[in-house]
Design a protein around this motif. Structure first.
Motif, PDB file in Angstrom:
ATOM      1  N   UNK A  43      48.582  28.064   3.466  1.00  0.00           N
ATOM      2  CA  UNK A  43      47.251  27.401   3.584  1.00  0.00           C
ATOM      3  C   UNK A  43      47.510  25.878   3.348  1.00  0.00           C
ATOM      4  N   UNK A  44      48.495  25.564   2.363  1.00  0.00           N
ATOM      5  CA  UNK A  44      48.846  24.258   2.190  1.00  0.00           C
ATOM      6  C   UNK A  44      49.165  23.585   3.396  1.00  0.00           C
ATOM      7  N   UNK A  45      50.225  24.362   4.107  1.00  0.00           N
ATOM      8  CA  UNK A  45      50.816  23.576   5.597  1.00  0.00           C
ATOM      9  C   UNK A  45      49.531  23.480   6.294  1.00  0.00           C
ATOM     10  N   UNK A  46      48.575  24.430   6.211  1.00  0.00           N
ATOM     11  CA  UNK A  46      47.261  24.354   7.205  1.00  0.00           C
ATOM     12  C   UNK A  46      46.477  23.045   6.897  1.00  0.00           C
ATOM     13  N   UNK A  47      46.410  22.817   5.661  1.00  0.00           N
ATOM     14  CA  UNK A  47      45.680  21.726   5.083  1.00  0.00           C
ATOM     15  C   UNK A  47      46.309  20.416   5.301  1.00  0.00           C
ATOM     16  N   UNK A  48      47.530  20.371   5.181  1.00  0.00           N
ATOM     17  CA  UNK A  48      48.351  19.186   5.618  1.00  0.00           C
ATOM     18  C   UNK A  48      48.344  18.913   7.367  1.00  0.00           C
ATOM     19  N   UNK A  49      48.393  19.902   7.974  1.00  0.00           N
ATOM     20  CA  UNK A  49      48.168  19.552   9.564  1.00  0.00           C
ATOM     21  C   UNK A  49      46.987  19.299   9.940  1.00  0.00           C
ATOM     22  N   UNK A  50      45.792  19.988   9.228  1.00  0.00           N
ATOM     23  CA  UNK A  50      44.301  19.496   9.377  1.00  0.00           C
ATOM     24  C   UNK A  50      44.266  17.957   9.220  1.00  0.00           C
ATOM     25  N   UNK A  51      44.814  17.421   8.163  1.00  0.00           N
ATOM     26  CA  UNK A  51      44.534  16.123   7.806  1.00  0.00           C
ATOM     27  C   UNK A  51      45.313  14.971   8.631  1.00  0.00           C
ATOM     28  N   UNK A  52      46.639  15.653   9.257  1.00  0.00           N
ATOM     29  CA  UNK A  52      47.217  14.861   9.883  1.00  0.00           C
ATOM     30  C   UNK A  52      46.632  14.802  11.592  1.00  0.00           C
ATOM     31  N   UNK A  53      45.788  15.794  11.809  1.00  0.00           N
ATOM     32  CA  UNK A  53      45.422  15.821  13.348  1.00  0.00           C
ATOM     33  C   UNK A  53      43.968  15.830  13.096  1.00  0.00           C
ATOM     34  N   UNK A  54      43.634  15.023  12.194  1.00  0.00           N
ATOM     35  CA  UNK A  54      42.042  14.984  12.051  1.00  0.00           C
ATOM     36  C   UNK A  54      41.265  14.400  13.338  1.00  0.00           C
ATOM     37  N   UNK A  55      41.803  13.476  13.824  1.00  0.00           N
ATOM     38  CA  UNK A  55      41.365  12.941  15.041  1.00  0.00           C
ATOM     39  C   UNK A  55      41.071  13.877  16.325  1.00  0.00           C
ATOM     40  N   UNK A  56      41.576  15.018  16.195  1.00  0.00           N
ATOM     41  CA  UNK A  56      41.366  16.150  17.008  1.00  0.00           C
ATOM     42  C   UNK A  56      40.200  17.019  17.016  1.00  0.00           C
ATOM     43  N   UNK A  57      39.574  16.748  15.767  1.00  0.00           N
ATOM     44  CA  UNK A  57      38.432  17.760  15.531  1.00  0.00           C
ATOM     45  C   UNK A  57      37.097  17.340  16.438  1.00  0.00           C
ATOM     46  N   UNK A  58      36.719  18.237  17.140  1.00  0.00           N
ATOM     47  CA  UNK A  58      35.341  17.882  17.816  1.00  0.00           C
ATOM     48  C   UNK A  58      34.093  18.473  17.356  1.00  0.00           C
ATOM     49  N   UNK A  59      33.210  17.795  16.915  1.00  0.00           N
ATOM     50  CA  UNK A  59      31.929  18.451  16.334  1.00  0.00           C
ATOM     51  C   UNK A  59      31.888  18.852  14.799  1.00  0.00           C
TER      52      UNK A  59
END
Length: 336
Positions: free
Chosen positions: A46-62
């Protein structure tokens, strides 16, 4: 991915998204725990998930896509972690060392990471909601079920958890795994067949766990605190199983377990215990008298499985790291 609506996060976006990410932590931990069979690995995932989420936030659509996007990342993290790894299992499935309860039986130790670890209910189960859905969620974190999930190939495991536990639609799962609906449905059918074959060989657990299990735990803890072996054995099924990872030894029968309590287990006399809720069942943490001062020290976290008003399995996880993970004090007298 084209059409991204979020660039690199600014201060305002961080303030908005951080609590929204935190809202999904518990359910993501539950998902990763079922996938990996380990509370420690689930926390790391989960920690790694959150890190990856912040790093790729520009890919979030909607804004509405946040949950599915996090699950996609968490699934990839788990699949990466499972790549080439041997499956976790219950100790009884890892060793044939069911033997007379003698001190020498503790000589064998399982390989690190070989067994399914326990999970604290409040870390992996939702709060509130529909009682029927909560019942399904509880069943899906039972130690035996989590161990059975480890029999499945990782992608089948993900499909079954998403469809049958979290109630995702077939097209949603197919999109998450970048596959077709037909392939996702095929994986689900194979996963269900594997689990059905495995579960047909297992004793069905008691479904009505709330009041009966709470009372049974209270009686067990009372007998354990008094170290009344006769009373302890009376609460066990005749063919009850006891295991103690990391040791390979396991016992099957109330009689052998009673003999163990009277022999090597006698060092647990005078322990301090605190009730817990683990894997959908009542459980307890144990601090054993240790050292010349007689002070209690962290010793084990016990998970109990019941059926028909009796205890069918007792697993004592002799891993004191669980005390820190579960927020338990090292000194129960001091409370911290």
């Amino acid at each position: 991915m084209t059409g991204a609506i979020v660039e690199r996060p600014d201060v305002g976006q961080v303030a908005e998204l951080e609590p929204r990410l935190a809202e999904h932590r518990r359910e993501l931990t539950g998902y990763c725990y079922r996938m990996l069979g380990s509370s420690f690995d689930a926390e790391d995932a989960v920690q790694e998930t959150m890190v990856r989420a912040w790093r790729s936030l520009d890919r979030l659509q909607g804004a509405g896509a946040l949950r599915s996007w996090l699950y996609r990342i968490a699934t990839n993290v788990c699949l990466d972690a499972l790549d080439g790894r041997k499956r976790r299992a219950l100790p009884v499935d890892l060793s044939d060392e069911s033997s007379a309860p003698v001190p020498a039986s503790l000589a064998g130790v399982l390989a690190d990471g070989a067994w399914v670890e326990p999970a604290l209910d409040r870390s992996v189960l939702p709060v509130g909601g529909d009682p029927a859905d909560l019942a399904v969620q509880k069943e899906s974190v039972r130690l035996a079920f989590v161990a059975a999930l480890q029999l499945l190939p990782p992608r089948q495991r993900a499909v079954l958890i998403l469809r049958d536990v979290l109630r995702w639609k077939a097209d949603e799962v197919a999109a998450l795994l970048d596959t077709s609906v037909a392939a996702a449905n095929s994986a689900l059918q194979r996963a269900r067949a594997t689990l059905a074959t495995h579960q047909a060989q297992e004793k069905a657990p008691d479904r009505d766990v709330a009041a009966p299990d709470a009372e049974l735990l209270a009686r067990y803890l009372d007998a354990f605190l008094r170290y009344d072996i006769e009373a302890l054995v009376a609460l066990l099924h005749e063919d009850a199983v006891m295991d103690m990872p990391p040791y390979a030894m396991w016992l099957r029968s109330a009689a052998d377990i009673g003999t163990w309590f009277a022999g090597p287990g006698a060092e647990c006399r005078g322990s301090h215990v605190v009730p817990l809720e683990l894997n959908g069942y009542p459980a307890f943490a144990q601090w054993r008298p240790n050292g010349p001062d007689g002070a209690h020290r962290p010793w084990a976290v016990h998970a109990l499985t019941t059926a028909d008003g009796r205890i069918t399995r007792m697993t004592a996880f002799l891993d004191t790291r669980l005390f820190d993970l579960f927020g338990l004090p090292h000194d129960p007298a001091a409370g911290g």
